[in-house]
Motif scaffolding. Structure first.
Motif, PDB file in Angstrom:
ATOM      1  N   ILE A 110       0.870  -1.183   0.000  1.00 49.82           N
ATOM      2  CA  ILE A 110       0.000   0.000   0.000  1.00 49.82           C
ATOM      3  C   ILE A 110       0.900   1.224   0.000  1.00 49.82           C
ATOM      4  CG2 ILE A 110      -1.810   1.283   1.195  1.00 49.82           C
ATOM      5  CD1 ILE A 110      -2.731  -1.274   2.505  1.00 49.82           C
ATOM      6  N   CYS A 111       0.622   2.144  -0.929  1.00 47.56           N
ATOM      7  CA  CYS A 111       1.445   3.343  -1.120  1.00 47.56           C
ATOM      8  C   CYS A 111       0.696   4.565  -0.592  1.00 47.56           C
ATOM      9  CB  CYS A 111       1.688   3.505  -2.618  1.00 47.56           C
ATOM     10  SG  CYS A 111       2.696   4.913  -3.069  1.00 47.56           S
ATOM     11  N   GLY A 112       1.434   5.627  -0.292  1.00 55.65           N
ATOM     12  CA  GLY A 112       0.796   6.893   0.044  1.00 55.65           C
ATOM     13  C   GLY A 112      -0.174   7.337  -1.042  1.00 55.65           C
ATOM     14  N   GLY A 128      -3.884   0.259  -6.923  1.00 56.52           N
ATOM     15  CA  GLY A 128      -2.667  -0.467  -6.548  1.00 56.52           C
ATOM     16  C   GLY A 128      -1.623  -0.515  -7.648  1.00 56.52           C
ATOM     17  N   HIS A 129      -0.353  -0.313  -7.266  1.00 57.10           N
ATOM     18  CA  HIS A 129       0.720  -0.364  -8.279  1.00 57.10           C
ATOM     19  C   HIS A 129       2.006  -1.020  -7.775  1.00 57.10           C
ATOM     20  CE1 HIS A 129       1.149   3.446  -6.070  1.00 57.10           C
ATOM     21  NE2 HIS A 129       2.432   3.197  -6.151  1.00 57.10           N
ATOM     22  N   GLU A 130       2.041  -1.434  -6.508  1.00 58.23           N
ATOM     23  CA  GLU A 130       3.256  -2.066  -5.981  1.00 58.23           C
ATOM     24  C   GLU A 130       2.952  -3.553  -5.825  1.00 58.23           C
ATOM     25  OE1 GLU A 130       4.085  -0.011  -2.323  1.00 58.23           O
ATOM     26  OE2 GLU A 130       4.264   1.944  -3.308  1.00 58.23           O
ATOM     27  N   PHE A 131       3.663  -4.412  -6.566  1.00 57.00           N
ATOM     28  CA  PHE A 131       3.253  -5.818  -6.599  1.00 57.00           C
ATOM     29  C   PHE A 131       4.415  -6.755  -6.891  1.00 57.00           C
ATOM     30  CE2 PHE A 131       3.742  -6.970 -11.031  1.00 57.00           C
ATOM     31  CZ  PHE A 131       3.879  -5.735 -11.630  1.00 57.00           C
ATOM     32  N   LEU A 166       9.430  -3.030  -4.389  1.00 55.68           N
ATOM     33  CA  LEU A 166      10.493  -2.528  -5.266  1.00 55.68           C
ATOM     34  C   LEU A 166      10.119  -1.190  -5.905  1.00 55.68           C
ATOM     35  CD1 LEU A 166      11.809  -5.744  -7.056  1.00 55.68           C
ATOM     36  CD2 LEU A 166      12.827  -4.499  -5.142  1.00 55.68           C
ATOM     37  N   ASP A 167       8.823  -0.949  -6.098  1.00 59.05           N
ATOM     38  CA  ASP A 167       8.407   0.343  -6.671  1.00 59.05           C
ATOM     39  C   ASP A 167       8.832   1.510  -5.766  1.00 59.05           C
ATOM     40  OD1 ASP A 167       6.199   2.525  -6.545  1.00 59.05           O
ATOM     41  OD2 ASP A 167       5.892   1.718  -8.551  1.00 59.05           O
ATOM     42  N   PRO A 168       8.454   1.510  -4.477  1.00 55.83           N
ATOM     43  CA  PRO A 168       8.929   2.601  -3.622  1.00 55.83           C
ATOM     44  C   PRO A 168      10.427   2.538  -3.335  1.00 55.83           C
ATOM     45  CG  PRO A 168       7.676   1.008  -2.325  1.00 55.83           C
ATOM     46  CD  PRO A 168       7.484   0.643  -3.773  1.00 55.83           C
TER      47      PRO A 168
HETATM   48 ZN    ZN Z   1       3.922   3.568  -4.665  1.00 57.91          ZN
END
Ligand code: ZN
Length: 345
Positions: free
Chosen positions: A41-43, A66-69, A151-153
């Protein structure tokens, strides 16, 4: 495989996200289908939950968020030759165009037509995700799904941290959210001398000190100059990374930089803010805005560093089943958490 899947969607133009059932996406010739295992979960997702001005202007309803997976490839389109079924992967969530000068020059992360999964296009809070094969980043066996999901953040942190040479330098990071903390760990890993991280949230500073070998400073209670003195620093910080979006933090950073210092900006101020430009000019400071991750240079660098001892796992403070997403968002919104990882298996 049935043809339905669970998703976490923005289905109504009001605060909240809802767990619903949707058809599994059909892939095109250049796409892959990924069975999602874990998501972060991202900001950004919290902004979408809150349905603030930015989210209202940006996010179409309904949309799978959602985009971090991280997950595994279960189907490939007919043109896809370099990714195979069974490949564990994460992936770049920025879907780029191929027409701009920047994109055609190979500076993919600067493409102005970029669209984000989970923001503009269907996202990864789902059992299955369609992604262009180009965006897939294979995961080596020694990087598990939980790390794959952040890995995204971590890429934001690595892109920011590697913006300037850090070897032997004194580094100031303002904002001890997950990305600031991971940037601090990266700065140590690549050979910075002192890494000082500031915030006014003591929980986050405590987390920073557990995750990385850094000096946490609560600027509501401590004087940054005194900390510099105690560390034996005489002329200020060589490199700054602004991760908070706070005007006060940026002002304090500029004041505490060395002459000719370099600042990377990742934090996003909520609106226009007054900047003391003369201070920046007279101190001969270089400022760089940082967006996303370099595609795919940042991914290579961070995977190599993870394989070579960079440890950011401690930034994950909560793990839960996807069905418990409401509790995950609650801890994120409280500000007392690091990364929250949802399990979709
Ligand atoms: Zn993010």
């Amino acid at each position: 495989m049935t043809n339905e899947m669970k998703v976490l969607a923005k289905s109504r133009p009001e605060p909240g996200l809802w767990m619903e059932t949707r058809p599994i996406p059909r892939i095109g010739p250049d796409d892959v289908l990924i069975r999602v295992h874990k998501t972060g979960i991202c900001g950004t997702d919290v902004h979408i939950w809150n349905w603030d001005d930015w989210a209202r202007r940006t996010v179409p309803v309904p949309l799978v968020t959602g985009h971090e997976f991280a997950g595994v490839v279960v189907e490939v389109g007919r043109n896809v030759t370099d990714v195979a079924v069974g490949q564990r992967c994460s992936g770049e969530g920025h879907l780029i165009g191929r027409h701009s000068r920047q994109s055609r020059s190979g500076r993919f992360h600067l493409d102005p037509e970029t669209r984000g999964i989970g923001v503009n296009e269907p996202g990864a809070f789902a059992e299955y995700l369609r992604l262009p094969a180009f965006n897939v980043v294979p995961l080596p066996d020694d990087i598990d799904d939980e790390i794959g999901a952040i890995l995204d953040p971590l890429g934001n942190a690595v892109h920011t941290a590697l913006s300037f040479d850090l070897v032997g330098e004194d580094v100031l990071i303002t904002g001890a959210g997950p990305i600031g903390i991971m940037a601090a760990a990266v700065a140590r890993h690549v050979g910075a001398r002192h890494v000082v991280i500031t915030d006014i949230n003591q929980d986050r500073l405590d987390l920073a000190a557990r995750v990385a070998d850094v000096v946490p400073v609560n600027v509501a209670r401590q004087d940054l100059r005194e900390v510099e003195g105690a560390l034996g620093m005489k002329e200020g910080f060589d490199v700054g990374m602004e991760m908070s979006g706070s005007q006060a933090a940026l002002d304090q950073m500029v004041e505490n930089m060395v002459m000719g210092g370099r600042i990377a900006l990742l934090g996003i101020p909520p609106g226009k803010s007054p900047v003391d430009w003369s201070r920046i000019v007279f101190k001969a400071i270089t400022i760089k805005g940082v967006y996303g991750r370099e595609i795919f240079e940042t991914w290579y660098k961070m995977i190599a560093m993870l394989q070579n001892g960079l440890d950011v796992r401690g930034v994950i403070t909560h793990r839960m089943k996807a069905e418990d997403f409401a509790r995950g968002f609650e801890v994120m919104r409280s500000g007392a958490s690091g990364k929250v990882v949802l399990d979709w298996t």
